[in-house]
Enzyme design. Sequence first.
Site, PDB file in Angstrom:
ATOM      1  N   ASP A 103      38.063  39.998  41.776  1.00 19.91           N
ATOM      2  CA  ASP A 103      37.953  39.384  40.467  1.00 19.91           C
ATOM      3  C   ASP A 103      36.750  39.996  39.731  1.00 19.91           C
ATOM      4  OD1 ASP A 103      38.821  37.166  38.695  1.00 19.91           O
ATOM      5  OD2 ASP A 103      36.768  36.475  39.031  1.00 19.91           O
ATOM      6  N   GLU A 119      40.043  43.851  38.954  1.00 17.47           N
ATOM      7  CA  GLU A 119      39.938  43.816  37.501  1.00 17.47           C
ATOM      8  C   GLU A 119      38.792  44.742  37.094  1.00 17.47           C
ATOM      9  OE1 GLU A 119      41.116  39.461  35.878  1.00 17.47           O
ATOM     10  OE2 GLU A 119      39.209  39.539  36.928  1.00 17.47           O
TER      11      GLU A 119
END
Length: 638
Positions: A321, A350
């Site tokens: 993340d 990400e």
Amino acid sequence: MEKNIYDIEIKEELGVEYSKESSIFKIWSPFADNVYLNFYKYGEGDSFINRYELEKNDDGLWRVLVEGDLEGIYYTYTICHAQSTNEVVDIYAKALGLNGERGMIVDLSKTNPEGFYECKPQPFKRINDAVIYEVHIRDFSICETSGMENKGKFLALTKEGTKNIFGDSTGIDHIKQLGITHVHLLPIFDYATVNEAEYKFDEYNWGYDPKNYNTPEGSYATNSNDGYVRIKEFKELVMALHKNNIRVVMDVVYNHTYMTENSFFNHTVPDYYYRKRDGKFTNGSGCGNETASEHLMMRKFILDSVKYWAKEYMIDGFRFDLMGLHDIETMNLICDELEKIDEDIIVYGEGWVGGDSALPYETRAVRDNCDKTPKIAYFNDIFRDVVKGNVFNFSDKGYANGGGYLEESVKLSVLGCVENTLIDYSKTQRRPFAKSPKQVINYIEAHDNLTLWDKLYYSCPHSDERTREDMDKLAASIVFLSQGIPFIQAGQEFLRSKPSSTQRDKYEENSYNLSDFTNSIKWTKKSKYKNIFNYYKGLIELRKNHILFRLDNAQEIDKKITFLNDLPPFVVGYKLRDENEEIVVIFNPSNEDISIEGDFKGYKVYVNKYYAGNKSIFEINEEKIFVQDLSAYVLIKG
Ligand code: CA
């Protein structure tokens, strides 16, 4: 303490080393004046047993050996600093009591289902052979339509043979049927915001609010009071998927913690684990803080944690993340260490940040630095926005929903945004970022933002449902027929929607804490939209059976792909070719049926507006093809 704290790197393992005879407790807290170990009978409440004092070495490592078999005892540390004294959970705790308020001493050898470490999925070598499926544990089974037992729990995913009321498979059988290779689980480590004790029906969270990193979340276990249960039940889930040749990816959120000043990290070593600027915590995550992976003991923590999940729980991949908040050196070390454990483990994330980060841009693991992280794949947000329109502007359209002149951008997306010599970049403002198709996760739907189906509703308010179904299938075709790694959200394959619970004809995007009404997967939709499900399934089957959709590197892309010229407006077509076969792919996003002349005689059709699969439906017997409006078309000769 003589050393600079930022030079300290403790090499040995931290946490509890358990044996029947004695256990050793180690915690790093270089500024503390005293550290005590507290024992409790239970994971909560007034059940104190006794306390031990730890001893400190020069690097700030505190330790104590306690004789006897301590299995089943809950523990905390009391850390005395000049400014304050706090009771904390060991950041390395491998088992937890209720709500992650105390660690627990366990014998991990007792947590393995029979045959756990022997039950491995078939070998898997190339990340772009993966088809990734994003699942939230609760969403997946909680709806009454799921036909699954242990709704909302890890165990729901362990049971084969579950069906909805129309007799269509749900759960693990459904995943198998669809042809998924990797189930990517939204956070399953212990997170803060769902009360594990009085688990209310409407209490819900995605789980991006980390509390303890090395233990599964208690609300997904059938019993969150006994620290053993969540460990055993999560391992049962992993084993059930492995048994069905499905791999498990963990969504990991090391970039921030739910609490800031009062987190266990900050109470253990004040300020050390986070980035600060001008004496204030920086907020690169948008959640109040950002951890400092470049600090050696934070880096060690992330490395130790990831390795622990890979070894102890047989995890097959990690999705980071806000990976842009981690420094490149840490991310590359993670890949190297995981490769030593199992070279099939995949790493992606990400490639962006969520706020104003204190980490210098050139050291961030962001998408545009991906040449410095060759083993990591990045979510391809260019692809996402080209195909369905900008995610932050509901009405914005992409290529599949009437967005107009996006042909050159779609060509770039089809190549996975990999650097190439095939595209004239004077016609598009978008630029490639990846060096290889193995660095790119192509997607048009994930837990963030509107689902694809809801996005089509908002962006095409005057179109009928049939038209939007066609748009959905066209968009999915681009995902599965492009170079890179395809990724879908669970339920996308039967038009998942996130309806508002308060307003008609409203759909939610940031549903992280909303109710099951919005978030749950409604399994009767699988039967209602069987045609969509079959189409997705067929595309996956086709992709898996033709290596040309899964090219290895940029050179192969340049060599094996050519774009077709002189096509009608908006239409994109390309040919893939190797020594064995030739594949022609056409995307027609327009409202007109089109005909294209060319050397098509003898090709067989595998995908059209109504069908997708690895069996051809008919053979072309003239030098012309007809492609219906809003559809993909795939021809193969070989
Ligand atoms: Ca929790």
